[in-house]
Each structure stands twice: as structure tokens, then as C-alpha cells.
Design an enzyme around this catalytic site. Sequence first.
Site, PDB file in Angstrom:
ATOM      1  N   GLU A 280      -5.840   2.897  11.105  1.00 15.89           N
ATOM      2  CA  GLU A 280      -5.252   2.860   9.757  1.00 15.89           C
ATOM      3  C   GLU A 280      -5.567   4.151   9.006  1.00 15.89           C
ATOM      4  O   GLU A 280      -4.728   4.673   8.264  1.00 15.89           O
ATOM      5  CB  GLU A 280      -5.757   1.643   8.978  1.00 15.89           C
ATOM      6  CG  GLU A 280      -5.331   0.310   9.573  1.00 15.89           C
ATOM      7  CD  GLU A 280      -3.817   0.159   9.675  1.00 15.89           C
ATOM      8  OE1 GLU A 280      -3.089   0.677   8.820  1.00 15.89           O
ATOM      9  OE2 GLU A 280      -3.356  -0.485  10.634  1.00 15.89           O
ATOM     10  N   TRP A 283      -3.037   6.420   9.984  1.00  9.02           N
ATOM     11  CA  TRP A 283      -1.739   6.279   9.296  1.00  9.02           C
ATOM     12  C   TRP A 283      -1.716   7.161   8.043  1.00  9.02           C
ATOM     13  O   TRP A 283      -0.698   7.723   7.662  1.00  9.02           O
ATOM     14  CB  TRP A 283      -1.478   4.819   8.903  1.00  9.02           C
ATOM     15  CG  TRP A 283      -0.763   4.058   9.974  1.00  9.02           C
ATOM     16  CD1 TRP A 283      -1.308   3.147  10.829  1.00  9.02           C
ATOM     17  CD2 TRP A 283       0.639   4.144  10.324  1.00  9.02           C
ATOM     18  NE1 TRP A 283      -0.330   2.661  11.675  1.00  9.02           N
ATOM     19  CE2 TRP A 283       0.866   3.246  11.383  1.00  9.02           C
ATOM     20  CE3 TRP A 283       1.714   4.889   9.828  1.00  9.02           C
ATOM     21  CZ2 TRP A 283       2.117   3.074  11.971  1.00  9.02           C
ATOM     22  CZ3 TRP A 283       2.975   4.719  10.410  1.00  9.02           C
ATOM     23  CH2 TRP A 283       3.169   3.827  11.464  1.00  9.02           C
ATOM     24  N   TRP A 311      23.129   1.288  -2.013  1.00  4.83           N
ATOM     25  CA  TRP A 311      22.120   0.598  -2.824  1.00  4.83           C
ATOM     26  C   TRP A 311      22.783   0.004  -4.062  1.00  4.83           C
ATOM     27  O   TRP A 311      23.778   0.544  -4.566  1.00  4.83           O
ATOM     28  CB  TRP A 311      21.028   1.572  -3.277  1.00  4.83           C
ATOM     29  CG  TRP A 311      20.278   2.247  -2.170  1.00  4.83           C
ATOM     30  CD1 TRP A 311      20.312   3.573  -1.864  1.00  4.83           C
ATOM     31  CD2 TRP A 311      19.371   1.647  -1.229  1.00  4.83           C
ATOM     32  NE1 TRP A 311      19.481   3.840  -0.797  1.00  4.83           N
ATOM     33  CE2 TRP A 311      18.891   2.675  -0.392  1.00  4.83           C
ATOM     34  CE3 TRP A 311      18.913   0.347  -1.013  1.00  4.83           C
ATOM     35  CZ2 TRP A 311      17.982   2.449   0.646  1.00  4.83           C
ATOM     36  CZ3 TRP A 311      18.014   0.124   0.013  1.00  4.83           C
ATOM     37  CH2 TRP A 311      17.562   1.158   0.825  1.00  4.83           C
ATOM     38  N   ASN A 346      -2.167  -4.697   1.862  1.00  5.65           N
ATOM     39  CA  ASN A 346      -1.133  -4.002   2.644  1.00  5.65           C
ATOM     40  C   ASN A 346      -0.016  -4.930   3.134  1.00  5.65           C
ATOM     41  O   ASN A 346       1.163  -4.590   3.048  1.00  5.65           O
ATOM     42  CB  ASN A 346      -1.774  -3.292   3.841  1.00  5.65           C
ATOM     43  CG  ASN A 346      -0.729  -2.584   4.682  1.00  5.65           C
ATOM     44  OD1 ASN A 346      -0.021  -1.714   4.188  1.00  5.65           O
ATOM     45  ND2 ASN A 346      -0.601  -2.983   5.938  1.00  5.65           N
ATOM     46  N   TRP A 364      14.697   2.457  -2.502  1.00  2.00           N
ATOM     47  CA  TRP A 364      13.237   2.471  -2.321  1.00  2.00           C
ATOM     48  C   TRP A 364      12.558   3.364  -3.354  1.00  2.00           C
ATOM     49  O   TRP A 364      11.415   3.130  -3.732  1.00  2.00           O
ATOM     50  CB  TRP A 364      12.873   2.888  -0.892  1.00  2.00           C
ATOM     51  CG  TRP A 364      13.367   4.255  -0.472  1.00  2.00           C
ATOM     52  CD1 TRP A 364      14.507   4.524   0.230  1.00  2.00           C
ATOM     53  CD2 TRP A 364      12.743   5.526  -0.729  1.00  2.00           C
ATOM     54  NE1 TRP A 364      14.640   5.881   0.421  1.00  2.00           N
ATOM     55  CE2 TRP A 364      13.559   6.524  -0.147  1.00  2.00           C
ATOM     56  CE3 TRP A 364      11.587   5.926  -1.378  1.00  2.00           C
ATOM     57  CZ2 TRP A 364      13.260   7.880  -0.214  1.00  2.00           C
ATOM     58  CZ3 TRP A 364      11.281   7.283  -1.442  1.00  2.00           C
ATOM     59  CH2 TRP A 364      12.114   8.239  -0.864  1.00  2.00           C
ATOM     60  N   TRP A 387       6.865   3.455   1.694  1.00  2.00           N
ATOM     61  CA  TRP A 387       8.106   2.898   1.132  1.00  2.00           C
ATOM     62  C   TRP A 387       9.288   3.195   2.046  1.00  2.00           C
ATOM     63  O   TRP A 387      10.127   2.336   2.302  1.00  2.00           O
ATOM     64  CB  TRP A 387       8.365   3.443  -0.281  1.00  2.00           C
ATOM     65  CG  TRP A 387       7.741   2.542  -1.299  1.00  2.00           C
ATOM     66  CD1 TRP A 387       6.516   2.680  -1.883  1.00  2.00           C
ATOM     67  CD2 TRP A 387       8.290   1.313  -1.815  1.00  2.00           C
ATOM     68  NE1 TRP A 387       6.271   1.619  -2.728  1.00  2.00           N
ATOM     69  CE2 TRP A 387       7.339   0.777  -2.712  1.00  2.00           C
ATOM     70  CE3 TRP A 387       9.488   0.631  -1.611  1.00  2.00           C
ATOM     71  CZ2 TRP A 387       7.562  -0.432  -3.391  1.00  2.00           C
ATOM     72  CZ3 TRP A 387       9.704  -0.560  -2.302  1.00  2.00           C
ATOM     73  CH2 TRP A 387       8.757  -1.083  -3.169  1.00  2.00           C
TER      74      TRP A 387
HETATM   75  P1  FAD Z   1      -7.765  -0.545   5.011  1.00  2.00           P
HETATM   76  O1  FAD Z   1      -6.993  -1.533   5.813  1.00  2.00           O
HETATM   77  O2  FAD Z   1      -9.213  -0.795   4.851  1.00  2.00           O
HETATM   78  O3  FAD Z   1      -7.492   0.887   5.651  1.00  2.00           O
HETATM   79  C1  FAD Z   1      -8.395   1.975   5.476  1.00  2.00           C
HETATM   80  C2  FAD Z   1      -7.657   3.167   4.904  1.00  2.00           C
HETATM   81  O4  FAD Z   1      -6.627   3.586   5.791  1.00  2.00           O
HETATM   82  C3  FAD Z   1      -6.976   2.910   3.590  1.00  2.00           C
HETATM   83  O5  FAD Z   1      -7.876   3.003   2.517  1.00  2.00           O
HETATM   84  C4  FAD Z   1      -5.913   3.997   3.576  1.00  2.00           C
HETATM   85  O6  FAD Z   1      -6.435   5.222   3.165  1.00  2.00           O
HETATM   86  C5  FAD Z   1      -5.530   4.102   5.041  1.00  2.00           C
HETATM   87  N1  FAD Z   1      -4.346   3.288   5.319  1.00  2.00           N
HETATM   88  C6  FAD Z   1      -4.319   1.981   5.679  1.00  2.00           C
HETATM   89  N2  FAD Z   1      -3.056   1.596   5.927  1.00  2.00           N
HETATM   90  C7  FAD Z   1      -2.277   2.672   5.697  1.00  2.00           C
HETATM   91  C8  FAD Z   1      -0.871   2.900   5.789  1.00  2.00           C
HETATM   92  N3  FAD Z   1      -0.012   1.957   6.184  1.00  2.00           N
HETATM   93  N4  FAD Z   1      -0.404   4.127   5.474  1.00  2.00           N
HETATM   94  C9  FAD Z   1      -1.249   5.118   5.098  1.00  2.00           C
HETATM   95  N5  FAD Z   1      -2.592   4.957   5.005  1.00  2.00           N
HETATM   96  C10 FAD Z   1      -3.091   3.751   5.307  1.00  2.00           C
HETATM   97  N6  FAD Z   1      -1.813   3.538   0.732  1.00  2.00           N
HETATM   98  C11 FAD Z   1      -2.378   4.411  -0.124  1.00  2.00           C
HETATM   99  O7  FAD Z   1      -3.518   4.847   0.104  1.00  2.00           O
HETATM  100  N7  FAD Z   1      -1.705   4.825  -1.241  1.00  2.00           N
HETATM  101  C12 FAD Z   1      -0.454   4.381  -1.534  1.00  2.00           C
HETATM  102  O8  FAD Z   1       0.123   4.801  -2.544  1.00  2.00           O
HETATM  103  C13 FAD Z   1       0.138   3.432  -0.659  1.00  2.00           C
HETATM  104  N8  FAD Z   1       1.366   2.911  -0.931  1.00  2.00           N
HETATM  105  C14 FAD Z   1       1.903   1.984  -0.072  1.00  2.00           C
HETATM  106  C15 FAD Z   1       3.181   1.474  -0.349  1.00  2.00           C
HETATM  107  C16 FAD Z   1       3.761   0.544   0.502  1.00  2.00           C
HETATM  108  C17 FAD Z   1       5.144   0.003   0.215  1.00  2.00           C
HETATM  109  C18 FAD Z   1       3.059   0.102   1.635  1.00  2.00           C
HETATM  110  C19 FAD Z   1       3.671  -0.905   2.563  1.00  2.00           C
HETATM  111  C20 FAD Z   1       1.805   0.619   1.928  1.00  2.00           C
HETATM  112  C21 FAD Z   1       1.214   1.562   1.085  1.00  2.00           C
HETATM  113  N9  FAD Z   1      -0.052   2.105   1.352  1.00  2.00           N
HETATM  114  C22 FAD Z   1      -0.594   3.021   0.497  1.00  2.00           C
HETATM  115  C23 FAD Z   1      -0.745   1.815   2.614  1.00  2.00           C
HETATM  116  C24 FAD Z   1      -1.713   0.621   2.578  1.00  2.00           C
HETATM  117  O9  FAD Z   1      -1.096  -0.493   2.017  1.00  2.00           O
HETATM  118  C25 FAD Z   1      -2.990   0.923   1.800  1.00  2.00           C
HETATM  119  O10 FAD Z   1      -3.558   2.132   2.236  1.00  2.00           O
HETATM  120  C26 FAD Z   1      -4.017  -0.189   1.996  1.00  2.00           C
HETATM  121  O11 FAD Z   1      -3.502  -1.418   1.583  1.00  2.00           O
HETATM  122  C27 FAD Z   1      -5.273   0.145   1.228  1.00  2.00           C
HETATM  123  O12 FAD Z   1      -6.202  -0.874   1.330  1.00  2.00           O
HETATM  124  P2  FAD Z   1      -7.548  -0.665   2.118  1.00  2.00           P
HETATM  125  O13 FAD Z   1      -8.234   0.562   1.630  1.00  2.00           O
HETATM  126  O14 FAD Z   1      -8.308  -1.927   2.015  1.00  2.00           O
HETATM  127  O15 FAD Z   1      -7.035  -0.440   3.590  1.00  2.00           O
END
Ligand code: FAD
Length: 482
Positions: A280, A283, A311, A346, A364, A387
Site C-alpha cells: 500500500e 501505491w 458525464w 479506503n 470524477w 479517483w
Molecule cells: P493504510 O492501509 O494503513 O496504508 C498505509 C499508507 O499507504 C497510507 O497511509 C497511504 O499513504 C498509502 N496508501 C494506502 N492505500 C493507498 C492507495 N490506494 N493509493 C495511494 N496510497 C495509498 N490516500 C491519500 O494518502 N491521500 C488522498 O488524498 C487519497 N485519496 C483517495 C481517494 C480515493 C477515491 C480513494 C479510493 C483512495 C484515496 N487514497 C488517498 C488512498 C487510500 O484510501 C488512503 O491512503 C488510505 O485510506 C489511508 O489510510 P491509512 O493510512 O490507514 O492506510
Amino acid sequence: MSSASPAILWFREDLRLTDNPALNAAVNSGRPLICVYLRETGAGAPREMGGASRWWLNKSLASLGASLEAIGGKLTLRTGPAEKIIPALVEETGAAAVFWNRRYGLPERETDAAIKKTLKDNGVECQSFNGRLLMEPWDLKTGSGGWYKVFTPFWRALQAQYKPPAFIPSPKKIAGASAETENLKDWGLHPEKPDWSGGIAAAWEPGEVGAQKRLDAFLDGPVSDYVGTRNLPGVSTGTSRLSPHLRFGEIGPAQIWRAVRARLEAQQADEDSARVFLSEIAWREFSYTLLYYNPALATENYNSNFNQMAWRKDDSGFAAWSRGQTGYPIVDAGMRELWHTGWMHNRVRMIVASFLTKHLLLPWQQGEQWFWDTLVDADPAANPASWQWTAGSGADAAPYFRVFNPISQGQKFDEDGAYVRHWCPELAGLPDKYLHAPFEADAQTLKRARVMLGTDYPEPIIDHPVGRQRALDAYKAMKEEQ
Ligand code: FAD
């Protein structure tokens, strides 16, 4: 050069003292240090932060300022276009060197390059570092020298090639030099009239100390359950909640990587879960690669086929979505969690984004902007990349057009209803069977649960099969246009 002339350390998206390569180099230069943060304006500034991010920035800067003062430094604040402010600060203080950690959006990169040139032309040393990513976009190349457009090979290559640099402890003492500063309070980052930040403040501890606590708490147990719990929004420890800390650079991904590897080596974490957690983090890296090679990621379709997508425009639909009043409990719970805490799980982010772009068929960009304003972790790369991924226009290897079913997603990932009952308390009395689809409950069940649809909780703003079919038809029409 006299070591008495100061150096400038320009903090940007790296609001920490620990494991900060630019700070380390600045300290090692042996010069008195002017630490500065700019509220950048003008065409070369980063995307203007939304309200929730400004709230976080305010706290994070206060925390950084206090940490600097504890070791003999001071945080100088200035406002204006960086191309003017940094050279002016050099002139004003007689600084002989400037240090910063790099950033990856196009306006910022152009600004930084212009400043570097000006400084070098004037005989001022200027050095930049990687303090934000595991590997910078240009360092991770495919066999043919291009950049990875698909996540899985990107992740494979990252695991094979990434070697974490040595950990850099926070400096114990710095020789702080003084420069005139603006007052953080005057920046108006904290919301007033109304102050909507109570729920956010209760949920978070911005700053480097809060970031480290989150990481430790997560690695002390929950990381080993990550595979099982990361998709369950009702489990508060299911994910790390490190995202806002990473966004503001209060912790860097290298710190997380090293800490996770150390737990693995000490056999203190489950191998599969820890690896998925690191994927993650990858990602996030992948999103930065996408942003670097596609600077208009926040506004333009990555997949230009979507330029033909029909859209809709629907102000009342958008208002219902943003206020958590769509009539689909998992969607509404997510949008309310976002509004109250500045964060959303997420899995639920994917569900609400799918609902907006598929069921409501709204662009979006509209959802991205709402998230940008309301998320404390609103990230210039991850937000638009995610997004676009959910809308279908992004970098996605899946060859089909996904439409999440908000009812079955709720039933699957919030099976006991803990999440929906928390954020939609008006539905708490419904039996689990109907919690994710109150409109399917018979009149007696609704009455017993004290739910009057249309009064206590909305009827669905669109029927799931209707919304789904409309989205599929629009997608088909778009494909036929190609
Ligand atoms: P954990 O599951 O603990 O993951 C650890 C870290 O990995 C996160 O803190 C983050 O930095 C990174 N990460 C995890 N999943 C993703 C992902 N899919 N894409 C990129 N990085 C990821 N994340 C953001 O940091 N900022 C945003 O503005 C953002 N907008 C999002 C918008 C949408 C529509 C979606 C579907 C996802 C978005 N995410 C975003 C990705 C993800 O949802 C969040 O990073 C995550 O929910 C953060 O929670 P966590 O720190 O507990 O994640």
C-alpha cells in the site's frame, strides 16, 4: 566561504526533524541554520490546500516550530512566490547555501529549478534531496527505460531495487540563526465562524510525535492482522491511519519501510500482512510516478478515451452525496466520517467514489475536489490517481468497467453494521439484514426500528440497477465513439 554565513533549510512537504536528508545536510554544513516554511503564492505554487489540510498544516507547523525551538532553532514563516522569497531571504541574511527535499508536481518542480538556477548563478550553494519517496519516479525504470504504467510490475521492481538509506536521527542541537518571521496565527489556517474542526481535532495528533505514535501502535499488533482487517471500516485499527502524517512529511516512507522490515526480521510481524501493508505504501509511490509523468492528473483524464464520456450535471445529487444523504447507508456513513474526522476508510472511499462516478455519473473531478477540500490526507498524487482509478479513467490493468454495488459492498465489508450504525445512528435499530438496504425492509420492521424513510433517513436517490445500467450504457457509448 566563512562558516559564519548561514544556510537556509526550506521545509515543504517534510515537516519533521527525524530522517530528514535536507535538514541533515544543512546541519552538516556547519552553518547557522535559518529554517523557513513558505505560504507560497503565484503560478509556481503547489495546489492550494483545502480546509481540512489547512487545519492540519497549522498544527503541524506549530509542532515543528516547537521541536525546532527545543534544539536551538526557530521556524521562520514567509508568504509570497517562492522564486522571489527564497532569493530575497538569501540576500537579506547573507546565506551561502540552501537545502530542501524535492517535490514532484510540475509547477513546484519548475519553481525549484528556477530558484536553483538563480542561486547557483549568484554563487550560492543549493542542494536537494529525496525525503518523500522510497524511490523517485526517474529511478524506477522498466527494462526498456520507460516508466511503469501498471502497478504490479512497478511493485515487483520496487521490492527488487529499493535499498533503504541509513536512518538519520533528529539533530540534538542546531545553531539557529534568526530572521524576521510572520505569525502563524495571522495565516488564518484554523477555521473560524464556524469552527468545524472539533471532530477532526478529536481524531488526530498532527506532528512528528503523533506520526511516530501511530506507526508504533500499528506495528505493535494490528499490522499482523492487516490482510484480514484492512477492508473492514468498522475496525478502527484495521489500517495504520498514517496517511495525513505521510502527506505532510511528518514521517517518511523510508522510516516505515525500515520499521516494518525490522519487525519482520525479529519475527514480530506476520509476513503476508506486513508485505501487503508495504504494497500500500507502494501505491502511494505509484501515484507519485503517475503525477510526475502526467502533471495534469488532477484535472485531465489519464485515459483520454474518457474525454468522450457523457458525464451528467446534477447539483442535488452531488449535494446528497457530499452530505451523506444518498439513501445508501455505506455511502452515507463514509461521507459523514469524512466530514467529521477529515478521513475515510479506503474501502469506503472506493465505494463512495464509484457511487458518484457510476451511479450518479458525475465527473470524477467533482469528487476529487470535494475530497481535496475535506480530507486531512488530501494528497496531490494519491487523490487524483485514486479517483481516476475508481472512475475507470486511470492507470488500471483491469479490462472491465467496475460498478460497485453499494448494498453488497456494505453487507460484505460491514457485516455486523458497526460502521454504519456509528455514522448513521438513525438506522441503528434496524436488523443487520436490512441495515445496508433499509428500503428493502417491510413497514413493520421499519416501524420497530423507528425509521421512517424519507423523514429520518432518505429514500435512495437512485435505484441501484438503474444507476448501474446508466453507467454501463454511458461507458458503452463512450467506447463506440473511439
Ligand atoms: P493504510 O492501509 O494503513 O496504508 C498505509 C499508507 O499507504 C497510507 O497511509 C497511504 O499513504 C498509502 N496508501 C494506502 N492505500 C493507498 C492507495 N490506494 N493509493 C495511494 N496510497 C495509498 N490516500 C491519500 O494518502 N491521500 C488522498 O488524498 C487519497 N485519496 C483517495 C481517494 C480515493 C477515491 C480513494 C479510493 C483512495 C484515496 N487514497 C488517498 C488512498 C487510500 O484510501 C488512503 O491512503 C488510505 O485510506 C489511508 O489510510 P491509512 O493510512 O490507514 O492506510
